[in-house]
Scaffold this active site. Structure first.
Site, mmCIF file in Angstrom:
data_model
loop_
_atom_site.group_PDB
_atom_site.id
_atom_site.type_symbol
_atom_site.label_atom_id
_atom_site.label_comp_id
_atom_site.label_asym_id
_atom_site.label_seq_id
_atom_site.Cartn_x
_atom_site.Cartn_y
_atom_site.Cartn_z
ATOM 1 N N ASP A 349 -6.018 73.022 95.841
ATOM 2 C CA ASP A 349 -7.048 72.556 94.877
ATOM 3 C C ASP A 349 -7.177 73.789 94.007
ATOM 4 O O ASP A 349 -7.232 73.482 92.804
ATOM 5 C CB ASP A 349 -8.166 71.954 95.814
ATOM 6 N N ASP A 427 -11.630 64.500 96.945
ATOM 7 C CA ASP A 427 -12.699 65.192 97.128
ATOM 8 C C ASP A 427 -13.807 64.106 98.186
ATOM 9 O O ASP A 427 -14.465 64.567 98.835
ATOM 10 C CB ASP A 427 -13.699 65.389 96.149
#
Length: 536
Positions: A349, A427
């Site tokens: 990420d 997420d």
């Protein structure tokens, strides 16, 4: 005294959350009708009133036959005390506004056939200007002429916007609810599986619900993350082709996930099923109705996926079902696998958000561009610069991999286009897999207080809070895993260490490579207490 301190702190937070609005409103009135249009301006020139009531009304004069790079051909009487509208081009914004100011204009509107950008100039030019300057769409001006004719009275104002939008609270509620429900569902399926094993005399039976696919090998985790990296890079270079493949897969997967979620809810409330047979084939009436509803919702989303006004509701509904089903279906076998997977995805990420802008041509991260689409207007915003299309744009296809909630504070004045707060499915799912593991571990140790599950949910909530706080303070999107992964991993580890169960928590269940069935970590019938006599 504490109340006074609280009020001061709240006032400071609200004051610091105010942003310099670059989008304003042009209110036109002819005495019998009124209408509002989008403006783009910069406070570096002259600020506008924040409310319509406090804005000064001025007559509008049509000078779109000129670009107003010099005063020749323009009579001062035609501009004095009015707001002229001129065309964009041929000279700088500063030159146009200085000419209009010299002719006695009260403000200057520049009509544009191209995109509306925040008007800027050299720092030295701003001090010379004392009248407002703004850009408007030329098609909006033509529309105003049709509606009001040539006699128009205008007001320019810019309602204040805050960074702290109610959509953030909605997004926080969606994320924590999905993670908590997914973890609870995974634990409930594990409890049911162990009950079935106990009822069958302790012999392992095929798993019905708890984890249809298990990640128990570090090599498989590495391969899984490598495939994600490869897919993201392919999406960046072949977005216009692969986006339709992802949309089709999402429709199928989300309809299946929604069916699974609704079917579990009906089972929980004890809704009975009726069945009928046709040529030795048995059909459940409830399943057929659920399938029809879920497929219809997915098809409606697929057809109207670019309708920003309302389709976000269906996308979020399907996204929640997708995340819940993923967390229930995919299980991590032990904390070691959790650490490896979440750590690798954290690096993934951060790399694709913060590092890749140094390699891309437009300086935009691969992660953000794939999430928003290459034509997303949000990508054209740099710092305090805003760009708004001057003409209606063909809807650009976006990946259905994010939760979307409109910015409610800007909804009423969204003349320049709807604005959304977004949160990626990853997420929710990635920390959710750890929460689901903690929920199953509570089942294995017979914890009635669900200490691991509750603590991991609280850690996720705190991590999301920090994510949004950093986003508001920095004014830019954040890779949420940068905060969620440390919060959830460290909290779960500390709980296990404090309770003296770190070895069991790290090892998890025992897996056979050729047999996915698992045995309980601890013997059946263990009392509700942990190692060392500490109660849950």
């Amino acid at each position: 005294m504490p109340k006074a301190v609280g009020i001061v702190i709240l006032s400071v937070v609200l004051w610091t959350s105010q942003i310099d609005c670059q989008e304003a409103i042009l209110h036109i009135d002819n005495g019998t009708a009124n209408k509002e249009y989008c403006l783009v301006y910069s406070q570096s020139w002259t600020s506008l009133s924040q409310t319509l009531e406090n804005a000064e009304p001025y007559p509008l004069v049509n000078l779109t036959s000129t670009v107003l790079c010099d005063p020749s051909g323009v009579k001062p009487d035609a501009v004095q005390g009015k707001v002229p509208v001129v065309m964009r081009g041929e000279c700088d914004f500063s030159q146009k506004v200085l000419v209009a100011q010299g002719l006695g204009a009260k403000a200057l509107l520049i009509a544009s056939n191209t995109s509306l950008i925040t008007p800027s100039a050299n720092e030295s030019e701003y001090a010379k200007v004392y009248i407002p300057l703004a850009l408007m769409r030329y098609r909006d001006f033509l529309d105003a002429q049709k509606v009001f004719g040539e006699r128009m009275e205008v007001k320019l104002y810019a309602p204040p916007q805050t960074k702290i939008d109610p959509s953030i609270a909605v997004m926080l509620l969606i994320s924590i609810s999905t993670v908590a429900l997914g973890g609870y569902w995974s634990g409930a399926c594990e409890r049911e599986r162990l009950s079935n094993i106990a009822a069958g005399g302790g012999k392992g039976e095929p798993k019905a619900d708890s984890g249809d696919l298990s990640l128990y090998s570090p090599l498989k985790v590495v391969i899984f993350v490598a495939l994600m990296c490869g897919m993201l890079v392919l999406m960046y270079f072949f977005y216009n082709i692969l986006v339709y493949v992802i949309i089709a897969i999402f429709c199928l997967a989300s309809a299946t996930a929604l069916f699974s979620c609704l079917d579990a809810v009906l089972d929980k409330i004890g809704c009975g099923t009726m069945s009928f047979s046709i040529r030795n084939w048995s059909f459940s009436v409830r399943s057929l109705i659920l399938a029809a509803v879920c497929i219809s919702i997915a098809v409606i989303w697929g057809v109207y996926r670019n309708e920003d006004g309302w389709i976000w509701i269906l996308q979020d509904l399907l996204g929640i079902a997708f995340c819940l089903n993923f967390m229930k279906t995919i299980s991590l076998s032990n904390f070691k696998i959790c650490v490896i997977l979440l750590s690798l995805l954290l690096v993934y990420d951060v790399f694709f958000v913060f590092i890749t802008p140094f390699f891309t041509k437009n300086g935009v991260s691969i992660m953000v561009q794939v999430a928003l689409g290459p034509d997303a207007s949000g990508e054209k915003t740099q710092g305090n610069m805003v760009e708004v299309p001057a003409e209606p744009q063909a809807p650009s296809e976006k990946l259905p991999v994010v939760m979307r909630v409109p910015r409610f504070a800007a909804w009423a004045q969204n003349l320049c286009g709807m604005q959304f707060s977004i949160l990626g499915y990853g997420d929710i799912i990635v920390p959710g897999l750890l929460v689901a593991y903690c929920s199953r571990f509570d089942v294995w140790i017979n914890s009635t207080k669900k200490i691991y599950f509750v603590s991991s949910c609280i850690a996720y909530l705190l991590g999301m809070g920090v994510t949004f706080a950093v986003m508001l303070l920095s004014g830019m999107g954040q890779p949420a895993l940068l905060y969620l992964v440390p919060f959830t991993l460290i909290t779960s580890c500390l709980v296990a260490v404090y309770r003296g169960e770190i070895k069991q928590f790290w090892a998890g269940t025992t897996y056979e490579v050729l047999d996915s069935s698992r045995e309980p970590l601890l013997p059946e019938g263990r009392a509700d207490c942990s190692v060392g006599g500490e109660r849950c």
